[in-house]
Motif scaffolding. Structure first.
Motif, PDB file in Angstrom:
ATOM      1  N   PHE A 180       6.220  15.430  -3.462  1.00  0.00           N
ATOM      2  CA  PHE A 180       5.076  16.131  -4.056  1.00  0.00           C
ATOM      3  C   PHE A 180       4.350  16.984  -3.031  1.00  0.00           C
ATOM      4  CE2 PHE A 180       5.162  12.174  -6.787  1.00  0.00           C
ATOM      5  CZ  PHE A 180       5.765  12.808  -7.856  1.00  0.00           C
ATOM      6  N   GLU A 181       3.933  18.152  -3.467  1.00  0.00           N
ATOM      7  CA  GLU A 181       3.180  19.052  -2.598  1.00  0.00           C
ATOM      8  C   GLU A 181       1.726  18.616  -2.506  1.00  0.00           C
ATOM      9  OE1 GLU A 181       4.397  21.352  -0.838  1.00  0.00           O
ATOM     10  OE2 GLU A 181       2.542  22.218  -0.081  1.00  0.00           O
ATOM     11  N   ARG A 182       1.216  18.129  -3.625  1.00  0.00           N
ATOM     12  CA  ARG A 182      -0.191  17.716  -3.665  1.00  0.00           C
ATOM     13  C   ARG A 182      -0.309  16.471  -4.533  1.00  0.00           C
ATOM     14  NH1 ARG A 182      -2.725  22.565  -7.277  1.00  0.00           N
ATOM     15  NH2 ARG A 182      -4.384  21.063  -7.556  1.00  0.00           N
ATOM     16  N   PHE A 183      -1.414  15.757  -4.329  1.00  0.00           N
ATOM     17  CA  PHE A 183      -1.580  14.497  -5.050  1.00  0.00           C
ATOM     18  C   PHE A 183      -2.802  14.515  -5.969  1.00  0.00           C
ATOM     19  CE2 PHE A 183       1.102  13.481  -1.502  1.00  0.00           C
ATOM     20  CZ  PHE A 183       2.011  12.590  -2.020  1.00  0.00           C
ATOM     21  N   ASP A 184      -3.624  15.546  -5.843  1.00  0.00           N
ATOM     22  CA  ASP A 184      -4.842  15.552  -6.659  1.00  0.00           C
ATOM     23  C   ASP A 184      -4.554  15.781  -8.141  1.00  0.00           C
ATOM     24  OD1 ASP A 184      -4.023  18.112  -6.247  1.00  0.00           O
ATOM     25  OD2 ASP A 184      -6.009  18.957  -5.927  1.00  0.00           O
ATOM     26  N   ASP A 185      -3.353  16.245  -8.470  1.00  0.00           N
ATOM     27  CA  ASP A 185      -3.010  16.421  -9.881  1.00  0.00           C
ATOM     28  C   ASP A 185      -1.941  15.417 -10.323  1.00  0.00           C
ATOM     29  OD1 ASP A 185      -0.960  17.429  -8.380  1.00  0.00           O
ATOM     30  OD2 ASP A 185      -0.652  19.233  -9.570  1.00  0.00           O
ATOM     31  N   LYS A 186      -1.789  14.362  -9.537  1.00  0.00           N
ATOM     32  CA  LYS A 186      -0.762  13.364  -9.857  1.00  0.00           C
ATOM     33  C   LYS A 186      -1.418  12.069 -10.341  1.00  0.00           C
ATOM     34  CE  LYS A 186       2.551  16.022  -8.302  1.00  0.00           C
ATOM     35  NZ  LYS A 186       1.720  17.162  -7.989  1.00  0.00           N
ATOM     36  N   ASP A 211      -6.443  10.261  -9.373  1.00  0.00           N
ATOM     37  CA  ASP A 211      -6.235   9.558 -10.636  1.00  0.00           C
ATOM     38  C   ASP A 211      -5.374   8.311 -10.379  1.00  0.00           C
ATOM     39  OD1 ASP A 211      -5.791   8.746 -13.173  1.00  0.00           O
ATOM     40  OD2 ASP A 211      -4.948  10.638 -13.894  1.00  0.00           O
ATOM     41  N   VAL A 212      -6.039   7.174 -10.241  1.00  0.00           N
ATOM     42  CA  VAL A 212      -5.316   5.946  -9.884  1.00  0.00           C
ATOM     43  C   VAL A 212      -5.581   4.873 -10.943  1.00  0.00           C
ATOM     44  CG1 VAL A 212      -4.988   4.160  -8.130  1.00  0.00           C
ATOM     45  CG2 VAL A 212      -5.602   6.481  -7.437  1.00  0.00           C
ATOM     46  N   THR A 213      -4.509   4.260 -11.413  1.00  0.00           N
ATOM     47  CA  THR A 213      -4.618   3.177 -12.397  1.00  0.00           C
ATOM     48  C   THR A 213      -4.019   1.918 -11.785  1.00  0.00           C
ATOM     49  OG1 THR A 213      -4.338   4.776 -14.163  1.00  0.00           O
ATOM     50  CG2 THR A 213      -4.021   2.459 -14.740  1.00  0.00           C
ATOM     51  N   ILE A 214      -4.702   0.793 -12.000  1.00  0.00           N
ATOM     52  CA  ILE A 214      -4.186  -0.474 -11.470  1.00  0.00           C
ATOM     53  C   ILE A 214      -3.896  -1.410 -12.639  1.00  0.00           C
ATOM     54  CG2 ILE A 214      -4.716  -2.487 -10.038  1.00  0.00           C
ATOM     55  CD1 ILE A 214      -6.531  -0.741  -8.363  1.00  0.00           C
ATOM     56  N   VAL A 215      -2.672  -1.918 -12.670  1.00  0.00           N
ATOM     57  CA  VAL A 215      -2.345  -2.945 -13.675  1.00  0.00           C
ATOM     58  C   VAL A 215      -1.920  -4.217 -12.945  1.00  0.00           C
ATOM     59  CG1 VAL A 215      -1.670  -1.306 -15.472  1.00  0.00           C
ATOM     60  CG2 VAL A 215       0.057  -2.179 -13.904  1.00  0.00           C
ATOM     61  N   ASN A 216      -2.300  -5.330 -13.538  1.00  0.00           N
ATOM     62  CA  ASN A 216      -1.977  -6.616 -12.936  1.00  0.00           C
ATOM     63  C   ASN A 216      -1.816  -7.636 -14.067  1.00  0.00           C
ATOM     64  OD1 ASN A 216      -1.617  -8.058 -10.455  1.00  0.00           O
ATOM     65  ND2 ASN A 216      -3.485  -9.195 -10.941  1.00  0.00           N
ATOM     66  N   ARG A 217      -0.965  -8.628 -13.812  1.00  0.00           N
ATOM     67  CA  ARG A 217      -0.780  -9.645 -14.862  1.00  0.00           C
ATOM     68  C   ARG A 217      -2.113 -10.297 -15.196  1.00  0.00           C
ATOM     69  NH1 ARG A 217       4.610 -10.603 -16.027  1.00  0.00           N
ATOM     70  NH2 ARG A 217       6.026 -10.239 -14.290  1.00  0.00           N
ATOM     71  N   THR A 218      -2.920 -10.549 -14.148  1.00  0.00           N
ATOM     72  CA  THR A 218      -4.248 -11.107 -14.377  1.00  0.00           C
ATOM     73  C   THR A 218      -5.211  -9.933 -14.519  1.00  0.00           C
ATOM     74  OG1 THR A 218      -3.563 -12.830 -12.841  1.00  0.00           O
ATOM     75  CG2 THR A 218      -5.888 -12.807 -13.486  1.00  0.00           C
ATOM     76  N   ALA A 219      -5.677  -9.737 -15.776  1.00  0.00           N
ATOM     77  CA  ALA A 219      -6.492  -8.547 -16.056  1.00  0.00           C
ATOM     78  C   ALA A 219      -7.754  -8.515 -15.190  1.00  0.00           C
ATOM     79  CB  ALA A 219      -6.857  -8.516 -17.533  1.00  0.00           C
ATOM     80  N   GLY A 220      -8.342  -9.687 -14.984  1.00  0.00           N
ATOM     81  CA  GLY A 220      -9.584  -9.757 -14.213  1.00  0.00           C
ATOM     82  C   GLY A 220      -9.392  -9.256 -12.793  1.00  0.00           C
ATOM     83  N   ARG A 221      -8.247  -9.598 -12.233  1.00  0.00           N
ATOM     84  CA  ARG A 221      -7.934  -9.180 -10.858  1.00  0.00           C
ATOM     85  C   ARG A 221      -7.786  -7.650 -10.796  1.00  0.00           C
ATOM     86  NH1 ARG A 221      -8.215  -8.941  -6.037  1.00  0.00           N
ATOM     87  NH2 ARG A 221      -6.475  -9.066  -4.595  1.00  0.00           N
ATOM     88  N   ALA A 240       4.778   0.081 -19.902  1.00  0.00           N
ATOM     89  CA  ALA A 240       5.744   1.135 -20.239  1.00  0.00           C
ATOM     90  C   ALA A 240       5.019   2.464 -20.464  1.00  0.00           C
ATOM     91  CB  ALA A 240       6.531   0.731 -21.484  1.00  0.00           C
ATOM     92  N   ALA A 241       3.910   2.410 -21.181  1.00  0.00           N
ATOM     93  CA  ALA A 241       3.149   3.640 -21.448  1.00  0.00           C
ATOM     94  C   ALA A 241       2.590   4.218 -20.151  1.00  0.00           C
ATOM     95  CB  ALA A 241       2.015   3.333 -22.423  1.00  0.00           C
ATOM     96  N   GLU A 242       2.159   3.328 -19.263  1.00  0.00           N
ATOM     97  CA  GLU A 242       1.634   3.811 -17.972  1.00  0.00           C
ATOM     98  C   GLU A 242       2.746   4.478 -17.162  1.00  0.00           C
ATOM     99  OE1 GLU A 242      -1.348   3.993 -17.122  1.00  0.00           O
ATOM    100  OE2 GLU A 242      -2.480   2.519 -18.278  1.00  0.00           O
ATOM    101  N   LEU A 243       3.959   3.904 -17.248  1.00  0.00           N
ATOM    102  CA  LEU A 243       5.092   4.480 -16.504  1.00  0.00           C
ATOM    103  C   LEU A 243       5.467   5.868 -17.030  1.00  0.00           C
ATOM    104  CD1 LEU A 243       7.418   1.366 -16.052  1.00  0.00           C
ATOM    105  CD2 LEU A 243       6.366   2.699 -14.224  1.00  0.00           C
ATOM    106  N   VAL A 244       5.216   6.105 -18.305  1.00  0.00           N
ATOM    107  CA  VAL A 244       5.540   7.421 -18.873  1.00  0.00           C
ATOM    108  C   VAL A 244       4.684   8.501 -18.229  1.00  0.00           C
ATOM    109  CG1 VAL A 244       5.438   8.825 -20.973  1.00  0.00           C
ATOM    110  CG2 VAL A 244       6.338   6.492 -21.077  1.00  0.00           C
ATOM    111  N   THR A 245       3.430   8.181 -18.000  1.00  0.00           N
ATOM    112  CA  THR A 245       2.508   9.216 -17.489  1.00  0.00           C
ATOM    113  C   THR A 245       2.392   9.224 -15.962  1.00  0.00           C
ATOM    114  OG1 THR A 245       0.685   7.682 -17.792  1.00  0.00           O
ATOM    115  CG2 THR A 245       1.096   9.255 -19.583  1.00  0.00           C
ATOM    116  N   ALA A 246       2.901   8.184 -15.313  1.00  0.00           N
ATOM    117  CA  ALA A 246       2.728   8.096 -13.854  1.00  0.00           C
ATOM    118  C   ALA A 246       3.645   9.080 -13.114  1.00  0.00           C
ATOM    119  CB  ALA A 246       3.019   6.684 -13.389  1.00  0.00           C
ATOM    120  N   ASP A 247       3.168   9.566 -11.964  1.00  0.00           N
ATOM    121  CA  ASP A 247       4.004  10.381 -11.079  1.00  0.00           C
ATOM    122  C   ASP A 247       4.431   9.569  -9.862  1.00  0.00           C
ATOM    123  OD1 ASP A 247       3.743  13.057 -12.371  1.00  0.00           O
ATOM    124  OD2 ASP A 247       1.627  12.644 -12.026  1.00  0.00           O
TER     125      ASP A 247
END
Lengths: 424, 302
Positions: A180-186, A211-221, A240-247
């Motif tokens: 990737f050339e840049r990360f601000d649009d990823k 744009d950062v998303t965190i998923v974890n088995r323990t939602a609270g964490r 799966a849905a998160e993987l579709v949109t992730a770069d």
């Protein structure tokens, strides 16, 4: 001029003792104030980092640098330690070896991570503290300026500090930035809350990731970590849905089986519309089925892949060592030549003063005999005398300077003193 | 000053570019700042000499400025050399010159093999001739730039696939940036080449209709190969467009960019060495024809 160094590093001082020996900024200032009282007329700089504590001292011929034993006792006293504990683990250097050591330290050649650049800022800070506490002087000043110059040359003329050697930095700078050339649009997706996730995210943030998303088995964490890292919490059941949109995906779960299987990815892949995906699988065991890495447009890196790149970079840094050491040697010789030359200054001053005194006396006698001389003529004669003296002095001064390059020119200085009857 | 500029030859700037290329090739082995300064210095000196050479030719040639095949190749080389220098200054860590300067040198070499005789033109068709030349120039530069980016994409992708850290002093642009170039240049190349071809047809038709200059037969090799190049470039653009939303898209675009450069190079070689009526002077009168031997023509622009 004499130079002394007493210090210990991660190689020689055990961690528990190093922790007790370390100086904070305030403690350094206090120690330097004590140094001033304890060793009047001497110069001192205290360098204290998490991996080293070193005291650099310098002195003039009439007040030479303190002995190593005195410095050890001083350090022990400052930190409330028993000097006998420090004696066996602290190393000692004198004169040229001190300079060579400092130059190597500033260039990162003596660091735990070879070529790491933070040490240079710490060296500068140590020098600034010494200036503020009035323990710095012309000798340590020249030495620390030389250290900064040597470090700069090593950084620009060798590739020592250019290759990254930590897994998160290599992952981002050498691999993700290659795609990737840049990360601000990823979109960055963090799966799991492993220790390396936060560190990798730090590098991604520096590279511009927003744009950062965190998923974890323990939602609270995930919510807690997202709040701490300024990210958005996601739901693990929507992976799966998160993987579709992730770069870019950073995965650090502690799962014993792959979190993203080939089947799961195949279902996701068609919905990604060909966008490239970088996966930094930092989990052990791996979170992504390795076969995913063979799919077009997927750049999958495991911890082992990244560690291998880090090792290659480390070896590459090692290969730069001879060139870096050659620069350190060259700068050391240059500094020592200047230092030795500077030590000849008092003799040269006395020599000049003696000649000038004799010349002035002769001129006065001449002018008394020739009172008819105009002021302009007298000036001309004075200038001719000065030029004559300067020309006669030039060869011995050049010899002194040349001799200084290979060490202190004691022989020549003694000869000059005896030949021209110069008192100490 | 005029004497100095008049003394600049193709060898002057070609040698400067060659030394700059050698400096660039030494990048992984020699990391001294002196190497970078020398590289920039030689590239800039080459570009300056190149510019002065073209300006001098434009100012001193009796015909329309820069209207010979020789000038056409040198203009294409100048555009690439200027782009290379600009990229080297703005992105000093990327070895752009290593990829662009060989292309520049090849174009300079092609210029040396080409005719320096300007294409004959009449005032009535001058504008069509200029449009024809400019579009062909733009198409060729776009194809060559795309090929450079495509080559770099494949090297970078190979490095990332082998999971190797970048070689010191040899940091390539990201795949994203390179793919951006390789996905856009086919379109630019296709449409400018098509416009160049159409303007050439118009130029030929006007000449034919007005009986102005030598017309090119519709089955002349230059017409055939230009048509083939246009068909290839339009096809390549369509393929790149079709693969745009597929994971294989960037790789396909990179290979197609290289293939386009190969097609263009073949066309140029054919142009340099093949016989054609394109760009030939008007037919000589019988009296003139009997006074001197007829010469086979060379045509050099694609």
């Amino acid at each position: 001029m004499t130079l002394a160094l007493v210090g210990g590093t991660h190689r020689t001082v055990p961690l528990d003792l190093r922790e007790r020996l370390a100086f904070s900024a305030e403690q350094t200032a206090d120690a330097l104030a004590r140094f001033r009282d304890r060793f009047p007329g001497r110069e001192g700089v205290l360098l204290s980092t998490c991996n080293r504590v070193e005291l650099y001292a310098a002195g003039a011929p009439d007040a030479p640098a303190p002995d190593a034993a005195d410095i050890v006792a001083f350090l022990a006293e400052c930190r409330g330690l028993d000097a006998t504990q420090l004696e066996p683990v602290l190393s000692r250097e004198r004169d040229e070896a001190v300079v060579r050591h400092l130059f190597a330290v500033a260039a990162g050649l003596d660091s735990m991570v070879l070529g790491e650049p933070q040490i240079l800022a710490q060296v500068k800070q140590a020098w600034t503290l010494a200036q503020e506490n009035r323990t710095a002087g012309p000798v340590t000043g020249g030495m620390f300026q030389g250290a900064l110059r040597a470090a700069k040359r090593v950084a620009t003329e060798t590739g020592l500090g250019r290759q990254r050697v930590s897994i998160p930095s290599v992952a981002v700078a050498d691999f993700a930035s290659g795609v990737f050339e840049r990360f601000d649009d990823k979109r960055v997706l963090l799966i799991g809350a492993g220790k390396m996730a936060a560190e990798t995210l730090r590098y991604l943030r520096e590279a511009g990731a927003r744009d950062v998303t965190i998923v974890n088995r323990t939602a609270g964490r995930a919510v807690e970590l997202a709040a701490r890292l300024g990210a958005r919490p996601g739901r693990f059941d929507r992976l799966a849905a998160e993987l579709v949109t992730a770069d870019l995906v950073v995965s650090t779960t502690g799962a014993s089986d792959p979190v993203v299987t080939l089947d799961l990815f195949a279902a996701v892949e068609t919905r990604r519309e060909g966008r490239p995906l970088v996966v930094l699988d930092l989990a052990v065991p791996r979170d992504f089925d390795p076969r995913i890495g063979t799919r077009s447009g997927v750049w999958l890196y495991s911890v082992d892949d990244l560690a291998a790149a880090c090792d290659a970079n480390r070896r590459s840094r090692q290969r730069e060592m001879p060139a870096a050491l050659a620069i350190v040697d060259e700068e050391t010789r240059r500094f020592m030549g200047d230092l030795h030359h500077r030590s000849t200054a008092p003799v040269i001053e006395r020599l000049r003063a003696g000649w000038s005194e004799t010349g002035d006396a002769e001129l006065e006698r001449l002018f008394r005999r020739l009172p008819h001389l105009a002021d302009a003529d007298r000036d001309e004669i004075r200038q001719a005398f000065d030029r004559y003296a300067a020309k006669l002095l030039h060869p011995p001064l050049v010899s002194l300077r040349d001799e200084s390059r290979s060490g202190s020119p004691h022989g020549l200085l003694d000869a000059l003193k005896r030949l021209f009857d110069l008192d100490d | 000053m005029a004497e100095f500029v008049a003394g600049i030859s193709v060898v002057c700037f070609a040698a400067s570019y060659a030394v700059a290329l050698a400096c660039e090739a030494l990048r992984p082995a020699l990391r001294s700042g002196v190497r970078g300064i020398a590289m920039l210095g030689f590239a800039a000196a080459g570009l300056l000499a190149h510019t002065l050479f073209l300006v001098w030719r434009a100012a001193t040639e009796p015909s329309i400025p820069l209207s010979s095949p020789f000038d056409w190749y040198l203009l294409a080389a100048w555009l690439l050399a200027a782009g290379s220098l600009w990229l080297t200054i703005t992105q000093p860590r990327t070895p752009v010159g290593l990829f662009v300067l060989p292309v520049v040198l090849m174009l300079v070499g092609a210029a040396q093999l080409s005719s320096r005789q300007p294409f004959p033109q009449s005032p009535a068709t001058q504008i069509w001739g200029a449009i024809h030349g400019m579009f062909n120039l733009a198409a060729s530069v776009a194809v060559l730039l795309g090929a450079v980016a495509g080559g770099m994409w494949l090297i970078q992708a190979g490095r990332l696939a082998r999971k190797r850290a970048p070689v010191q002093g040899f940091r390539m642009p990201s795949l994203e940036r390179l793919a951006h170039v390789t996905s856009r240049t086919p379109g630019i190349a296709a449409w400018t080449a098509a416009a160049g071809f159409v303007s050439g047809i118009v130029l030929n038709a006007v000449n034919r209709q007005r009986g102005l200059l030598e017309t090119v037969p519709w089955n002349d090799p230059v017409v055939v190969r230009m048509a083939a190049v246009v068909v290839w470039l339009v096809t390549a653009d369509a393929l790149v467009h079709a693969a745009r939303r597929r994971a294989e898209g960037p790789r396909a675009a990179a290979w197609l960019a290289l293939a386009s450069a190969a097609v263009l190079s073949a066309s140029m070689l054919w142009g340099v060495f093949g016989a054609t009526r394109h760009g030939m002077p008007p037919p000589a009168s019988p009296a003139a024809a009997s006074s001197g031997p007829a010469t086979a023509g060379h045509e050099d622009s694609p």
